[in-house]
Design a protein around this motif. Structure first.
Motif, PDB file in Angstrom:
ATOM      1  N   VAL A 161      38.920  31.790  41.209  1.00 44.65           N
ATOM      2  CA  VAL A 161      37.662  32.026  41.918  1.00 44.65           C
ATOM      3  C   VAL A 161      37.069  33.365  41.463  1.00 44.65           C
ATOM      4  N   THR A 162      35.760  33.425  41.373  1.00 42.58           N
ATOM      5  CA  THR A 162      35.100  34.654  40.927  1.00 42.58           C
ATOM      6  C   THR A 162      34.794  35.561  42.111  1.00 42.58           C
ATOM      7  N   ASN A 163      34.480  36.806  41.789  1.00 41.43           N
ATOM      8  CA  ASN A 163      34.110  37.786  42.801  1.00 41.43           C
ATOM      9  C   ASN A 163      32.934  37.283  43.626  1.00 41.43           C
ATOM     10  N   THR A 164      31.920  36.748  42.947  1.00 43.40           N
ATOM     11  CA  THR A 164      30.715  36.258  43.631  1.00 43.40           C
ATOM     12  C   THR A 164      31.044  35.104  44.567  1.00 43.40           C
ATOM     13  N   ASP A 212      30.845  32.636  31.010  1.00 41.90           N
ATOM     14  CA  ASP A 212      30.248  33.967  31.178  1.00 41.90           C
ATOM     15  C   ASP A 212      31.350  35.018  31.109  1.00 41.90           C
ATOM     16  N   LYS A 213      31.480  35.665  29.980  1.00 43.52           N
ATOM     17  CA  LYS A 213      32.559  36.617  29.750  1.00 43.52           C
ATOM     18  C   LYS A 213      32.460  37.858  30.638  1.00 43.52           C
ATOM     19  N   ARG A 214      31.286  38.049  31.254  1.00 42.27           N
ATOM     20  CA  ARG A 214      31.131  39.206  32.139  1.00 42.27           C
ATOM     21  C   ARG A 214      31.851  38.990  33.466  1.00 42.27           C
ATOM     22  N   LYS A 215      32.157  37.728  33.765  1.00 35.53           N
ATOM     23  CA  LYS A 215      32.790  37.399  35.034  1.00 35.53           C
ATOM     24  C   LYS A 215      34.308  37.333  34.896  1.00 35.53           C
ATOM     25  N   LYS A 216      34.984  37.624  35.988  1.00 33.88           N
ATOM     26  CA  LYS A 216      36.438  37.510  36.045  1.00 33.88           C
ATOM     27  C   LYS A 216      36.811  36.401  37.029  1.00 33.88           C
TER      28      LYS A 216
END
Length: 320
Positions: free
Chosen positions: A55-58, A92-96
């Motif tokens: 799951v992403t931060n957002t 999206d490589k900016r996302k973790k």
């Protein structure tokens, strides 16, 4: 005097904040008692990561409806504790994308029984009717004053550890006071004490044992925590006088006593058991039906004024 409570509805926000902070402190006491290195404030985010398995931060932020900085701060604390790990998003490589670490998975196994007890106690402490939210909070905090949240959880966890060590023992006159006290407490809690109850409970040997009836007790270590009787009635046996001590309810002790009675009756090659109850005891009626009891007509001269349902269980003898 509790000034905040006296302010009524206008203090709602402050009351909820106080209860929230209290629950967090008490939960931390539970974690510390069982040597669980975890912060209750991290629970929502940790649970989402555990359940989503990627799951992403957002996404976490949207689930919890908290601010982005708050979510980021919690994630950083979980990372620092080595409870989670992450990978770059495939697109999206900016996302973790966050996952439980091996340490996090280990923690889940250790803490899950505690979470189950926390949920059980919360339901127990909040499962009552009230006319308003503020009245509900008043009753809830009164319960916390009677027994702290942490103490109730710790007792629940330890009781679960002990439940398999409960032994069922037969009547001994040294237990007669337990037979009386457990049943009187139960009757006063859920109904009222009828003259017939007082007579039987005060003289268990006269009304049950001497008439070839049986009384059993649930024993935890040296403490009697429950009781039940098989009382002769018109050529059959009535399963009756079942009661469990208040602090030990919710651990299926009553079901263990009932199963013991059923097995005991089968060994005696009895054809059936009967019982009397009241439909307001929905959970009890559900359990009786679960064990095979079916409803039959209540006779006009029923010995219990409070009874509005009679049930019967046809027995098949145990195979030797």
């Amino acid at each position: 005097m509790d000034t905040l409570r006296g302010l009524g509805e206008i203090s709602m926000g402050s009351r909820l904040k106080r209860i929230s902070e209290y629950l967090m402190r008490e939960t931390q006491i539970v974690y510390d008692t069982f040597s669980i290195n975890f912060d209750p404030y991290l629970f929502p985010t940790f649970k989402i990561i555990k359940n989503r398995n990627g799951v992403t931060n957002t996404e976490i932020n949207n689930c919890l409806r908290t601010t982005q900085p708050a979510t980021t701060q919690t994630i950083n604390k979980l990372l620092k504790k080595n409870l989670i790990t992450y990978k770059e998003h495939e697109i999206d490589k900016r996302k973790k994308v966050f996952y439980l670490s091996e340490e996090g998975k280990k923690l889940v196994k250790e803490v899950t029984p505690i979470w189950e007890s926390i949920e059980f106690i919360i339901k127990k402490y909040t499962g009552f009717e009230s006319q308003s939210l503020i009245e509900h909070l008043n009753i809830l905090e009164a319960q916390f004053e009677e027994k702290s949240f942490s103490k109730a959880i710790i007792e629940d966890i330890r009781m679960k550890d002990f439940k398999d060590t409960i032994n069922i023992v037969q009547y001994n006159n040294k237990y007669s006071n337990h037979f009386y006290e457990l049943n009187i407490e139960w009757l006063k809690t859920f109904f009222y004490v009828e003259p017939f109850d007082e007579e039987v409970l005060s003289n268990p040997e006269k009304y049950i044992i001497d008439k070839k009836g049986y009384i059993f007790f649930a024993k935890l270590n040296d403490a009697i925590v429950g009781t039940v009787a098989l009382m002769p009635k018109d050529g059959v046996y009535e399963l009756t006088k079942m009661a469990v001590s208040p602090k030990h309810r919710g651990y299926k002790i009553g079901q263990k006593l009932m199963q013991h009675c059923i097995d005991f009756a089968k060994n005696l090659e009895l054809e059936k058991l009967i019982l009397y109850s009241n439909t307001v005891l929905e959970n009890a009626i559900y359990i009786y039906r679960k064990y095979g009891f079916i409803e039959i007509p209540v006779e006009k001269d029923s010995p219990y004024k409070r009874s509005n349902i009679k049930m019967e269980l046809k027995l098949t003898p145990l195979k030797s």
